[in-house]
Design an enzyme around this catalytic site. Structure first.
Site, short mmCIF file in Angstrom:
data_model
loop_
_atom_site.label_atom_id
_atom_site.label_comp_id
_atom_site.label_asym_id
_atom_site.label_seq_id
_atom_site.Cartn_x
_atom_site.Cartn_y
_atom_site.Cartn_z
N LEU A 1 0.83 -1.22 0.00
CA LEU A 1 0.00 0.00 0.00
C LEU A 1 0.86 1.27 0.00
O LEU A 1 0.97 1.95 -1.02
CB LEU A 1 -0.95 -0.02 1.20
N ASP A 2 1.51 1.52 1.14
CA ASP A 2 2.31 2.74 1.25
C ASP A 2 3.50 2.68 0.29
O ASP A 2 4.35 1.82 0.41
CB ASP A 2 2.80 2.88 2.70
N THR B 1 1.77 7.45 2.08
CA THR B 1 1.44 7.89 3.43
C THR B 1 2.71 8.04 4.28
O THR B 1 2.63 8.33 5.47
CB THR B 1 0.47 6.90 4.11
N LYS C 1 10.20 2.41 6.24
CA LYS C 1 9.24 2.06 5.19
C LYS C 1 9.01 0.56 5.10
O LYS C 1 9.97 -0.22 5.05
CB LYS C 1 9.72 2.60 3.83
N SER D 1 -0.23 -5.30 2.84
CA SER D 1 0.46 -4.17 3.47
C SER D 1 0.75 -4.48 4.93
O SER D 1 -0.03 -5.17 5.60
CB SER D 1 -0.44 -2.93 3.38
N ALA D 2 1.85 -3.91 5.43
CA ALA D 2 2.18 -4.07 6.86
C ALA D 2 1.29 -3.18 7.73
O ALA D 2 1.30 -3.29 8.94
CB ALA D 2 3.64 -3.69 7.08
N LYS E 1 7.05 -8.74 6.90
CA LYS E 1 8.07 -8.68 5.84
C LYS E 1 9.43 -8.45 6.52
O LYS E 1 9.47 -7.75 7.51
CB LYS E 1 7.76 -7.49 4.91
#
Ligand code: B16
Ligand code: MG
Length: 220
Positions: free
Chosen positions: A10-11, A17, A45, A116-117, A147
């Site tokens: 996602l990010d 974001t 990140k 996503s995380a 991850k």
């Protein structure tokens, strides 16, 4: 390759974001008298909330100053600030090419998954008005290891019923690329080649602009 599912980070892939994460972490760091700059923020990140806090504390050599309960409180405090900042997210923040790709995937009957995380992924997708395009959003709490472990990508593929050889994973972070490769999927990196290639990216694109369905089908 035959592509039956695309798994999106996602990010950094769907939207950015990172700036909001940075503002919220910086505010917390200041409160703890810890200096934090944008360069250091790069190391956060794709990393989970608690692991991010751990990295900030290690960076300042303060890792032994807090109990687990205190660390949990600090992470919650950061998240409260971050969630307030998420009010600024609108559909205009979707990265170039992403909405078009999601529409194409739906038409082609290809599964789309968010891996996503972020525990805030469902809220961000709602603000971006993208929820309906995804077949599944993996909750990071559903899997044991974050991850660079492959768990989140494997879980996403499993839920939509596709085996890894038919999956493409798209990531902007080194840990994410490593996770995709450990899951034995094709890894598309978004960002800088010198950063993502060493982590095992099969191909690196400078931005999401050229991510079309016809392009994805030429990969592999
Ligand atoms: P939350 P991604 C990651 O998103 C961010 O890149 C990372 O900076 C953040 O700490 C992590 O999500 C957890 O986010 O605090 O919202 O649960 O790149 O995996 O989509
Ligand atoms: Mg990312």
């Amino acid at each position: 390759m035959i592509v039956k599912a695309v798994l999106f980070d996602l990010d950094g892939v769907i939207t950015d974001t990172a700036e909001y994460h940075y503002i919220a972490w910086k505010q917390l760091a200041e409160q703890l008298d810890i200096e934090m700059d944008k360069e250091f923020n790069e190391r956060l990140k794709g990393v989970s909330r608690m692991e991010s806090l751990e990295r900030i504390l290690i960076h300042a050599n303060r890792q032994n100053d807090f109990t687990l309960a205190e660390k949990t409180d600090l992470a919650t405090q950061k998240n409260t600030e971050y969630v307030k900042l998420l009010d600024n997210v609108t559909p205009a923040d979707v990265y170039a090419g992403i909405l078009e790709l999601l529409v194409e995937l739906k038409t082609a009957d290809v599964r789309a998954v968010v891996a996503s995380a972020s525990k805030n992924a469902p809220q961000i997708l709602r603000s971006l008005e993208l929820t309906e395009y995804f077949d599944y959003v993996v909750d990071p709490d559903e899997v044991e290891h974050g991850k660079p472990a492959p768990d989140i990508f494997l879980r996403g593929a499993e839920v939509v019923g596709v085996t890894p050889e038919y999956c493409i994973g798209i990531e902007d972070a080194q840990a994410g690329i490593e996770a995709i490769k450990s899951a034995h999927m094709f890894a598309v990196g978004i960002g800088q080649e010198e950063i993502l290639k060493p982590s095992g990216a099969d191909i690196v694109l400078p931005s999401t602009e050229t991510l079309t369905w016809s392009f994805l089908q030429t990969l592999g």
